[in-house]
Design a protein around this motif. Structure first.
Motif, PDB file in Angstrom:
ATOM      1  N   TYR A  48       0.815  -1.215   0.000  1.00 46.49           N
ATOM      2  CA  TYR A  48       0.000   0.000   0.000  1.00 46.49           C
ATOM      3  C   TYR A  48       0.853   1.272   0.000  1.00 46.49           C
ATOM      4  N   VAL A  49       2.038   1.198   0.601  1.00 45.69           N
ATOM      5  CA  VAL A  49       2.929   2.359   0.507  1.00 45.69           C
ATOM      6  C   VAL A  49       3.289   2.597  -0.965  1.00 45.69           C
ATOM      7  N   VAL A  50       3.538   1.495  -1.693  1.00 43.23           N
ATOM      8  CA  VAL A  50       3.853   1.624  -3.119  1.00 43.23           C
ATOM      9  C   VAL A  50       2.640   2.168  -3.881  1.00 43.23           C
ATOM     10  N   LEU A  51       1.467   1.597  -3.617  1.00 47.36           N
ATOM     11  CA  LEU A  51       0.260   2.063  -4.321  1.00 47.36           C
ATOM     12  C   LEU A  51      -0.009   3.539  -4.029  1.00 47.36           C
ATOM     13  N   CYS A  52       0.082   3.905  -2.753  1.00 47.03           N
ATOM     14  CA  CYS A  52      -0.223   5.297  -2.367  1.00 47.03           C
ATOM     15  C   CYS A  52       0.820   6.266  -2.913  1.00 47.03           C
ATOM     16  N   SER A  53       2.105   5.921  -2.769  1.00 47.65           N
ATOM     17  CA  SER A  53       3.155   6.846  -3.218  1.00 47.65           C
ATOM     18  C   SER A  53       3.115   7.031  -4.725  1.00 47.65           C
ATOM     19  N   SER A  54       2.773   5.978  -5.449  1.00 48.18           N
ATOM     20  CA  SER A  54       2.728   6.104  -6.899  1.00 48.18           C
ATOM     21  C   SER A  54       1.463   6.848  -7.338  1.00 48.18           C
ATOM     22  N   TRP A  55       0.345   6.563  -6.683  1.00 46.86           N
ATOM     23  CA  TRP A  55      -0.892   7.313  -6.975  1.00 46.86           C
ATOM     24  C   TRP A  55      -0.682   8.798  -6.705  1.00 46.86           C
ATOM     25  N   ASN A  56       0.094   9.077  -5.652  1.00 44.43           N
ATOM     26  CA  ASN A  56       0.364  10.449  -5.244  1.00 44.43           C
ATOM     27  C   ASN A  56       1.109  11.250  -6.322  1.00 44.43           C
ATOM     28  N   ILE A  57       1.840  10.563  -7.199  1.00 54.71           N
ATOM     29  CA  ILE A  57       2.587  11.279  -8.238  1.00 54.71           C
ATOM     30  C   ILE A  57       1.604  11.924  -9.222  1.00 54.71           C
ATOM     31  N   ILE A  58       0.701  11.125  -9.765  1.00 50.28           N
ATOM     32  CA  ILE A  58      -0.223  11.682 -10.760  1.00 50.28           C
ATOM     33  C   ILE A  58      -1.356  12.452 -10.070  1.00 50.28           C
ATOM     34  N   SER A 242     -11.929  -1.707  -4.603  1.00 51.43           N
ATOM     35  CA  SER A 242     -11.657  -1.318  -3.214  1.00 51.43           C
ATOM     36  C   SER A 242     -10.160  -1.103  -2.978  1.00 51.43           C
ATOM     37  N   ILE A 243      -9.315  -1.697  -3.828  1.00 54.09           N
ATOM     38  CA  ILE A 243      -7.875  -1.406  -3.709  1.00 54.09           C
ATOM     39  C   ILE A 243      -7.619   0.060  -4.075  1.00 54.09           C
ATOM     40  N   THR A 244      -8.267   0.518  -5.135  1.00 52.37           N
ATOM     41  CA  THR A 244      -8.136   1.936  -5.502  1.00 52.37           C
ATOM     42  C   THR A 244      -8.679   2.826  -4.388  1.00 52.37           C
ATOM     43  N   ILE A 245      -9.844   2.470  -3.870  1.00 51.86           N
ATOM     44  CA  ILE A 245     -10.466   3.291  -2.819  1.00 51.86           C
ATOM     45  C   ILE A 245      -9.555   3.349  -1.591  1.00 51.86           C
ATOM     46  N   ASN A 246      -9.034   2.179  -1.173  1.00 54.34           N
ATOM     47  CA  ASN A 246      -8.119   2.169  -0.029  1.00 54.34           C
ATOM     48  C   ASN A 246      -6.912   3.057  -0.291  1.00 54.34           C
ATOM     49  N   VAL A 252      -4.995  10.284   1.321  1.00 55.68           N
ATOM     50  CA  VAL A 252      -5.637  11.500   1.810  1.00 55.68           C
ATOM     51  C   VAL A 252      -5.484  11.569   3.331  1.00 55.68           C
ATOM     52  N   PHE A 253      -5.638  10.419   3.966  1.00 57.12           N
ATOM     53  CA  PHE A 253      -5.472  10.282   5.409  1.00 57.12           C
ATOM     54  C   PHE A 253      -4.070  10.740   5.827  1.00 57.12           C
ATOM     55  N   GLY A 254      -3.051  10.329   5.088  1.00 56.47           N
ATOM     56  CA  GLY A 254      -1.672  10.674   5.435  1.00 56.47           C
ATOM     57  C   GLY A 254      -1.308  12.083   5.010  1.00 56.47           C
ATOM     58  N   GLY A 255      -1.846  12.539   3.914  1.00 62.85           N
ATOM     59  CA  GLY A 255      -1.508  13.873   3.413  1.00 62.85           C
ATOM     60  C   GLY A 255      -1.201  13.806   1.931  1.00 62.85           C
ATOM     61  N   LEU A 260       5.725  12.037   2.773  1.00 62.33           N
ATOM     62  CA  LEU A 260       5.516  11.069   3.844  1.00 62.33           C
ATOM     63  C   LEU A 260       4.055  10.693   4.055  1.00 62.33           C
ATOM     64  N   GLY A 261       3.144  11.487   3.524  1.00 62.64           N
ATOM     65  CA  GLY A 261       1.720  11.171   3.665  1.00 62.64           C
ATOM     66  C   GLY A 261       1.382   9.768   3.185  1.00 62.64           C
ATOM     67  N   PRO A 262       1.826   9.400   1.984  1.00 64.63           N
ATOM     68  CA  PRO A 262       1.515   8.060   1.477  1.00 64.63           C
ATOM     69  C   PRO A 262       2.269   6.948   2.205  1.00 64.63           C
ATOM     70  N   VAL A 263       3.152   7.325   3.142  1.00 63.97           N
ATOM     71  CA  VAL A 263       3.816   6.310   3.978  1.00 63.97           C
ATOM     72  C   VAL A 263       3.063   6.202   5.307  1.00 63.97           C
ATOM     73  N   LEU A 264       2.862   7.347   5.949  1.00 65.24           N
ATOM     74  CA  LEU A 264       2.184   7.336   7.251  1.00 65.24           C
ATOM     75  C   LEU A 264       0.714   6.957   7.114  1.00 65.24           C
ATOM     76  N   GLY A 265       0.087   7.327   6.016  1.00 68.15           N
ATOM     77  CA  GLY A 265      -1.327   6.996   5.796  1.00 68.15           C
ATOM     78  C   GLY A 265      -1.573   5.496   5.891  1.00 68.15           C
ATOM     79  N   PRO A 266      -0.905   4.704   5.052  1.00 68.08           N
ATOM     80  CA  PRO A 266      -1.107   3.248   5.138  1.00 68.08           C
ATOM     81  C   PRO A 266      -0.726   2.675   6.500  1.00 68.08           C
ATOM     82  N   ILE A 267       0.359   3.171   7.104  1.00 64.02           N
ATOM     83  CA  ILE A 267       0.767   2.632   8.414  1.00 64.02           C
ATOM     84  C   ILE A 267      -0.356   2.852   9.422  1.00 64.02           C
TER      85      ILE A 267
END
Ligand SMILES: Nc1ncnc2c1ncn2[C@@H]1O[C@H](COP(=O)(O)OP(=O)(O)OP(=O)(O)O)[C@@H](O)[C@H]1O
Ligand SMILES: [Mg+2]
Lengths: 321, 249
Positions: A48-58, A242-246, A252-255, A260-267
């Motif tokens: 999820y860190v990978v999914l979030c950090s990569s989603w965060n780019i676009i 639901s993977i996309t939604i998560n 968004v939860f992380g920032g 660091l948002g896409p790291v702390l968010g999933p954690i």
């Protein structure tokens, strides 16, 4: 670009280097000594860190909110399996191949899709993911159709954890080192005002395409690692919305738009949901929902900007890692 | 005479039924300082945007008919970033600074067209801020700048792209008389540095003070083109203005 990255490496706060080294050290040790249960949990977390950090780019940096991110992950999983089963590639080659093909696919769709903006882009990405799912479901001779695709088990959960965790660390470190480069700064400008960016000399179409390509490559590798371990995937799992939604919720939860948002968010999200599940097995989903609503109300910009505000007393420029 | 820096030939641009620019032609020589004036809706901003390649729709951003030549090349329909690379910068009437960034970062975004390195861009952006006297505000978030400072930041950001031709669309609107004075001085300084400047301006005090030449648009057409004193004495101009601006000024 390289000169910028070297410069950024020199000025990256020491805490960052300590964090990266600690994460690598922990991963190497825990892959040898950890229990399979927690390795599997941490593998999901890293995924999820990978999914979030990569989603965060676009979506975070460039501001193009995507509801189709799972497609890249699912494609990566399928392509890895197909390249191993049908092209007899060794799995490391198949894994990289799957990433490259998925990235090429992203480049292909970027031209029509990234002309859209706002909710139209979001919906188009959602439709793209559904379309890929349908194609995979019907291409039975290659994909196994709705029944799913099988693979001989190639790596254990320990190695899957190791690879997924290192992938996450590499991606996050790469983004941290790339914040003050032409690429990410151009994305931030595009998110702010695309017409102004264009008139300031930013080749917006090319820059956005590169963002989508980067954003697609890493989840594809993550999907590949996933299937190397599980040895099976079907379209329902590979393209589960639901993977996309998560991914969106956690980021968004992380920032959104922070490193660091896409790291702390999933954690935070996964520890919370795991804790709720073990302690309140019957109402954990409802409790999680309530917590999400409270967070959106009280921390609308996410954890990272809130922490930063406490420390600096004011908003910080988006460009800071 | 040498080739003009910018040559607009029979340019027309429509939005549905509205003819925003109707068969407009003019040449701008290197080193000129020209103003474009005209009543609201005359098509001034559309002219700038069409020359720069930012008029909607994106699929057809150039003129509907007619041509634009910049530095001797036919640039009709070029994307805005290519015009910027070629040395043309536009400060929009409605644009705002890039939010969530400092003044310096804003200027650096402009400089990115001249360098692949963001750190080098920050250095060039810093120089551009000095040119518009905002050096002391470099690290301030743009949200905290005053209107006059934001306007100057936009000019600084455009200068950071190192233009040979700078188009300023109502860069002085909403400023106090003192601020207008220093903006006029700034424009003259920029022109003195060898940048060719075209202004769209409603502040006639500023227009008369700085321009060597004035082009007047009305309802999409060019109705006058000459020295300030010729233009204000032109009956067509007087009629156009009496019909709108001067009557409520
Ligand atoms: N994107 C657009 N879509 C449709 N119509 C437009 C568009 N842009 C401008 N117009 C129309 O074109 C005409 C010229 O507008 P323009 O903004 O160029 O005038 P202007 O001279 O800059 O006016 P102002 O002094 O108020 O800034 C107006 O009738 C306007 O409504
Ligand atoms: Mg206008």
């Amino acid at each position: 670009m390289l000169a910028d990255i070297i410069e950024n490496a020199k000025t990256l706060p020491r805490a960052w280097w300590i964090g990266i080294l600690a994460a690598v050290g922990f991963t190497l040790v825990y892959a040898q000594t950890g229990s399979p249960y927690y390795q599997s949990f941490l593998m999901s977390l890293a995924m999820y860190v990978v999914l979030c950090s990569s989603w965060n780019i676009i979506s975070g940096f460039a501001g193009y909110i995507s509801f189709g991110h799972v497609a890249f992950w699912g494609l990566g999983a399928y392509l890895t399996a197909i390249l191993i089963n049908n092209a007899a590639m060794p799995w490391p080659v198949a894994l990289i191949g799957a990433g490259v093909i998925t990235a090429a696919f992203a480049a292909l769709i970027s031209h029509p899709l990234l002309r859209l903006s706002g909710v139209y882009f979001a919906i188009a990405m959602l439709a793209m993911a559904e379309a890929v799912k349908v194609v995979v479901s019907y291409a039975r001779p290659i994909t196994g159709g709705g029944g799913g695709i099988y693979l001989r088990p190639l790596i254990g959960v320990d190695d899957a954890f190791l690879m997924m965790s290192l992938l996450a660390i590499v991606l996050v470190a790469m983004i941290a080192l790339m914040m003050k480069t032409r690429f990410i700064q151009s994305l931030l400008a595009i998110r702010n005002n695309e017409t102004a960016s264009d008139s300031l000399g930013i080749p917006t179409a090319r820059t956005k395409m590169f963002a989508l390509v980067t954003s697609a490559f890493f989840p594809a590798i993550a999907g590949g690692i996933y299937i190397l371990n599980t040895a099976f995937i079907d379209p329902k799992t590979a393209f589960d919305i639901s993977i996309t939604i998560n991914t969106i919720l956690m980021t968004v939860f992380g920032g959104i738009g922070t490193v660091l948002g896409p790291v702390l968010g999933p954690i935070a999200f996964m520890i919370l949901s795991e804790g709720l599940w073990t302690n309140f097995p019957f109402v954990h989903k409802a409790l999680l929902g309530v917590i999400i609503i409270l967070l959106v109300l009280f921390l609308p910009t996410g954890i990272v900007p809130a922490i930063r505000k406490v420390f600096t007393g004011r908003k910080v420029a988006r460009g800071t890692p | 005479m040498s080739d003009p820096l910018l040559s607009v030939r029979n340019l027309s641009k429509r939005f549905g039924g509205v003819v925003a620019n109707d068969d407009i032609s003019f040449d701008i020589a290197a080193g000129e300082l020209v103003s474009i004036i005209g009543p609201n809706g005359a098509g001034k901003s559309t002219l700038f945007k069409t020359v720069c390649g930012v008029t909607p729709p994106r699929s057809k951003r150039g003129p509907d008919s007619g041509k634009v030549f910049f530095r001797g090349r036919d640039t009709s329909g070029f994307a805005a970033h290519r015009m910027c690379e070629a040395g043309l910068a536009l400060v929009f009437q409605e644009t705002e600074p890039l939010k969530g960034m400092t003044a310096l970062e804003n200027a650096a975004i402009g400089a990115l067209v001249r360098t692949g390195s963001f750190h080098e861009a920050l250095r060039l952006g810093g120089q551009a801020l000095e040119r518009v006297e905002l050096g002391h505000r470099a690290d301030i978030m743009v949200d905290e700048l005053t209107l006059a400072e934001r306007r100057r930041l936009e000019i600084g950001r455009a200068l950071a792209t190192e233009p040979v031709l700078l188009l300023l669309d109502e860069a002085m609107a909403g400023l106090t008389p003192t601020e207008v004075q220093s903006a006029v001085a700034l424009v003259q300084r920029i022109a003195g540095d060898g940048v060719t400047v075209i202004l769209i301006e409603h502040v006639l005090q500023a227009v008369m003070a700085v321009s060597q030449r004035i082009i007047v648009l009305d309802r999409g057409r060019k109705i006058a083109d000459g020295t300030p004193s010729d233009v204000v004495a032109d009956p067509a101009v007087i009629t156009a203005y009496l019909g709108s601006e001067l009557s409520n000024a």
